[in-house]
Design a protein around this motif. Structure first.
Motif, PDB file in Angstrom:
ATOM      1  N   ARG A 118     -28.211   0.025  37.833  1.00  9.50           N
ATOM      2  CA  ARG A 118     -28.650   1.309  37.294  1.00  9.50           C
ATOM      3  C   ARG A 118     -27.516   2.026  36.560  1.00  9.50           C
ATOM      4  O   ARG A 118     -27.774   2.968  35.796  1.00  9.50           O
ATOM      5  CB  ARG A 118     -29.197   2.186  38.424  1.00  9.50           C
ATOM      6  CG  ARG A 118     -30.482   1.648  39.047  1.00  9.50           C
ATOM      7  CD  ARG A 118     -30.918   2.450  40.251  1.00  9.50           C
ATOM      8  NE  ARG A 118     -29.945   2.360  41.332  1.00  9.50           N
ATOM      9  CZ  ARG A 118     -30.124   2.877  42.546  1.00  9.50           C
ATOM     10  NH1 ARG A 118     -31.246   3.521  42.823  1.00  9.50           N
ATOM     11  NH2 ARG A 118     -29.188   2.748  43.479  1.00  9.50           N
ATOM     12  N   ASN A 119     -26.276   1.593  36.784  1.00  7.50           N
ATOM     13  CA  ASN A 119     -25.121   2.208  36.116  1.00  7.50           C
ATOM     14  C   ASN A 119     -24.661   1.423  34.893  1.00  7.50           C
ATOM     15  O   ASN A 119     -23.616   1.743  34.317  1.00  7.50           O
ATOM     16  CB  ASN A 119     -23.953   2.317  37.106  1.00  7.50           C
ATOM     17  CG  ASN A 119     -24.266   3.212  38.279  1.00  7.50           C
ATOM     18  OD1 ASN A 119     -25.001   4.184  38.146  1.00  7.50           O
ATOM     19  ND2 ASN A 119     -23.712   2.897  39.446  1.00  7.50           N
ATOM     20  N   TRP A 120     -25.397   0.407  34.495  1.00  9.37           N
ATOM     21  CA  TRP A 120     -24.934  -0.491  33.433  1.00  9.37           C
ATOM     22  C   TRP A 120     -25.450  -0.143  32.043  1.00  9.37           C
ATOM     23  O   TRP A 120     -25.082  -0.800  31.072  1.00  9.37           O
ATOM     24  CB  TRP A 120     -25.343  -1.928  33.763  1.00  9.37           C
ATOM     25  CG  TRP A 120     -24.652  -2.515  34.945  1.00  9.37           C
ATOM     26  CD1 TRP A 120     -23.647  -1.969  35.676  1.00  9.37           C
ATOM     27  CD2 TRP A 120     -24.921  -3.783  35.536  1.00  9.37           C
ATOM     28  NE1 TRP A 120     -23.261  -2.808  36.693  1.00  9.37           N
ATOM     29  CE2 TRP A 120     -24.038  -3.944  36.626  1.00  9.37           C
ATOM     30  CE3 TRP A 120     -25.823  -4.817  35.259  1.00  9.37           C
ATOM     31  CZ2 TRP A 120     -24.012  -5.065  37.433  1.00  9.37           C
ATOM     32  CZ3 TRP A 120     -25.819  -5.950  36.056  1.00  9.37           C
ATOM     33  CH2 TRP A 120     -24.923  -6.078  37.130  1.00  9.37           C
ATOM     34  N   CYS A 125     -32.290  -6.434  45.615  1.00  7.07           N
ATOM     35  CA  CYS A 125     -31.473  -7.215  44.685  1.00  7.07           C
ATOM     36  C   CYS A 125     -30.732  -8.322  45.419  1.00  7.07           C
ATOM     37  O   CYS A 125     -30.284  -8.140  46.562  1.00  7.07           O
ATOM     38  CB  CYS A 125     -30.451  -6.327  43.975  1.00  7.07           C
ATOM     39  SG  CYS A 125     -31.179  -5.085  42.885  1.00  7.07           S
ATOM     40  N   PRO A 142     -33.796   1.954  31.589  1.00  5.88           N
ATOM     41  CA  PRO A 142     -34.131   2.568  32.884  1.00  5.88           C
ATOM     42  C   PRO A 142     -35.456   2.076  33.453  1.00  5.88           C
ATOM     43  O   PRO A 142     -35.637   2.083  34.675  1.00  5.88           O
ATOM     44  CB  PRO A 142     -34.176   4.064  32.567  1.00  5.88           C
ATOM     45  CG  PRO A 142     -33.327   4.231  31.359  1.00  5.88           C
ATOM     46  CD  PRO A 142     -33.527   2.978  30.554  1.00  5.88           C
ATOM     47  N   THR A 158     -34.532  -0.669  35.793  1.00  7.25           N
ATOM     48  CA  THR A 158     -33.602  -0.468  36.901  1.00  7.25           C
ATOM     49  C   THR A 158     -33.901   0.736  37.781  1.00  7.25           C
ATOM     50  O   THR A 158     -33.444   0.770  38.927  1.00  7.25           O
ATOM     51  CB  THR A 158     -32.167  -0.325  36.364  1.00  7.25           C
ATOM     52  OG1 THR A 158     -32.105   0.806  35.485  1.00  7.25           O
ATOM     53  CG2 THR A 158     -31.740  -1.579  35.606  1.00  7.25           C
ATOM     54  N   ASP A 159     -34.624   1.727  37.280  1.00 12.61           N
ATOM     55  CA  ASP A 159     -34.797   2.952  38.057  1.00 12.61           C
ATOM     56  C   ASP A 159     -35.492   2.713  39.390  1.00 12.61           C
ATOM     57  O   ASP A 159     -35.226   3.417  40.380  1.00 12.61           O
ATOM     58  CB  ASP A 159     -35.575   3.992  37.247  1.00 12.61           C
ATOM     59  CG  ASP A 159     -34.691   4.712  36.236  1.00 12.61           C
ATOM     60  OD1 ASP A 159     -33.472   4.459  36.263  1.00 12.61           O
ATOM     61  OD2 ASP A 159     -35.215   5.499  35.434  1.00 12.61           O
ATOM     62  N   SER A 160     -36.382   1.758  39.435  1.00 14.47           N
ATOM     63  CA  SER A 160     -37.090   1.455  40.684  1.00 14.47           C
ATOM     64  C   SER A 160     -36.532   0.212  41.353  1.00 14.47           C
ATOM     65  O   SER A 160     -37.272  -0.552  41.992  1.00 14.47           O
ATOM     66  CB  SER A 160     -38.591   1.271  40.403  1.00 14.47           C
ATOM     67  OG  SER A 160     -38.785   0.204  39.487  1.00 14.47           O
ATOM     68  N   THR A 166     -35.647  -9.666  36.483  1.00 15.35           N
ATOM     69  CA  THR A 166     -36.496  -8.830  37.319  1.00 15.35           C
ATOM     70  C   THR A 166     -37.122  -9.642  38.452  1.00 15.35           C
ATOM     71  O   THR A 166     -37.177 -10.878  38.403  1.00 15.35           O
ATOM     72  CB  THR A 166     -37.616  -8.193  36.493  1.00 15.35           C
ATOM     73  OG1 THR A 166     -38.488  -9.223  36.005  1.00 15.35           O
ATOM     74  CG2 THR A 166     -37.046  -7.391  35.331  1.00 15.35           C
ATOM     75  N   ASP A 226     -24.058  -1.762  40.804  1.00 12.92           N
ATOM     76  CA  ASP A 226     -25.409  -1.217  40.743  1.00 12.92           C
ATOM     77  C   ASP A 226     -25.903  -1.304  39.298  1.00 12.92           C
ATOM     78  O   ASP A 226     -25.366  -0.619  38.415  1.00 12.92           O
ATOM     79  CB  ASP A 226     -25.387   0.241  41.215  1.00 12.92           C
ATOM     80  CG  ASP A 226     -26.761   0.890  41.241  1.00 12.92           C
ATOM     81  OD1 ASP A 226     -27.719   0.298  40.696  1.00 12.92           O
ATOM     82  OD2 ASP A 226     -26.867   2.000  41.800  1.00 12.92           O
TER      83      ASP A 226
END
Length: 355
Positions: free
Chosen positions: A87-89, A104, A93, A96-98, A344, A85
């Motif tokens: 969002r954990n990298w 993906c 934010p 990745t937050d949205s 993106t 994920d």
């Protein structure tokens, strides 16, 4: 699905397949950077994992296979494995937050936290550009961003040469011992001194050692590995360990071995995979303590038994994982960054349209 190359003069075409219909030799000739994790039999196992939908972007030039890149989409809106994920990298934010899982397309791999990039790279970078445009076309058609998890430097350099739109971050560093079949390989005096001290400690501990297959070691090894992982804040269970190794034993291109070392008070195991000319150290199981006997068992399992075994087998390269950098560095390991990359959805669409 068929994608015509944007450069027909190069006689390349690209197709999206739902199965890895490749000859092993041709596939393996494209990229060996991820080791057994990027091997064809390992990728075929992911096809059976109902948490992921697996596809491949295949590129051919005439009858030559020039690309066979696995791409994955999670089945559902959540990530089957949090390590993949973005969002954990630690990326911005705002990027990745949205970005939920179902928006993906994951490129390269979703097992083992190592991803290959099976593309025959050419000096002009044409194959890398063509295959990335083809992958972007798949993602753009589904309004997805491109996610490249645990990518090696080979892939990162090739992708950055195609577009400057990637956002990268470091995820891990993998340690390597190279040219280990040569007992006279160059080595600093400091490293030689550390290895000599290891051997004195190991000799003083009077270890009982062995190398066996998984079937022989499973009853002892599975609980040791599960306990060790749980103690390191990676929840595990002996039955989960058995399931992991059952998968590896079903891969026809790997051999699973288990190193064991014990004293009267301490016993430990280390699993490893033989793949082509490489030995990949996989998981250790070792009780907790700080006495000299445990240290001797650890050093023997992590360094000296694998080195001796690789030499006996004529293996050239030991992969030693991503943890414990300090003891590995002091014994001669070199390190390679594993990166997480994001293109993106907007940049992916632009790349696909430009192609």
């Amino acid at each position: 699905m068929s994608i015509t190359s944007p450069h027909p003069i190069h006689d390349r075409s690209y197709h999206v397949l739902d199965r890895a219909r490749f000859e092993p030799a041709g596939f393996q000739g494209l990229d060996r950077s991820a080791g057994a994790a990027g091997g064809l039999s390992r990728l075929r196992q992911v096809e059976l994992d109902r948490r992921w939908r697996a596809r491949y972007v295949r590129g051919v030039r005439g009858s030559e296979l020039v690309a066979a890149v696995p791409v994955y989409t999670p089945v559902g809106s959540s990530w089957p494995d949090a390590a993949y994920d973005p969002r954990n990298w630690g990326l911005d934010p705002g990027l990745t937050d949205s970005l939920p899982a179902d928006r993906c397309l994951v490129v390269g791999g979703v097992y083992d936290q190592r991803s290959g990039f099976p593309v025959r790279l050419d000096p002009a970078g044409q194959n890398a550009r063509d295959v990335l445009v083809a992958i972007a076309g798949v993602a753009a058609a589904e309004q997805r961003a491109l996610v490249f998890p645990y990518a090696y430097n080979r892939a990162r350099r090739a992708l950055d040469a195609v577009t400057d739109g990637f956002h990268w971050t470091g995820l891990a560093r993998e340690s390597h011992f190279r040219d280990v079949e040569d007992p006279d390989r160059p080595m600093s005096s400091r490293v030689r001194g550390v290895l000599r001290r290891d051997l004195r400690l190991i000799e003083a501990a009077g270890l009982d050692t062995s190398v066996t297959d998984w079937a022989t070691a499973e009853a002892v090894a599975a609980p040791l590995i599960a306990e060790h992982n749980t103690r390191k804040d990676v929840p595990d269970h002996a039955e989960f360990v058995r399931m992991r190794y059952r998968q590896w034993t079903e891969c026809p291109d790997v051999e699973l071995v288990v190193f064991s070392a014990a004293t009267a008070s301490v016993a430990g195991v280390l699993t490893a995979i033989v793949w082509h000319d490489q030995l990949e150290l996989y998981e250790i199981g070792l009780p907790q303590s700080q006495d000299s006997e445990r240290i001797a068992v650890y050093l023997d399992l992590m360094f000296h038994q694998p080195l001796a075994y690789a030499r006996r087998r004529g293996l050239r390269h030991i992969r030693a994982g991503t943890a414990a950098e300090t003891p590995k560095s002091s014994r001669g390991a070199v390190f390679e960054d594993l990166s997480g990359g994001l293109l993106t959805a907007e940049a992916t669409r632009e790349l696909a349209d430009a192609g």
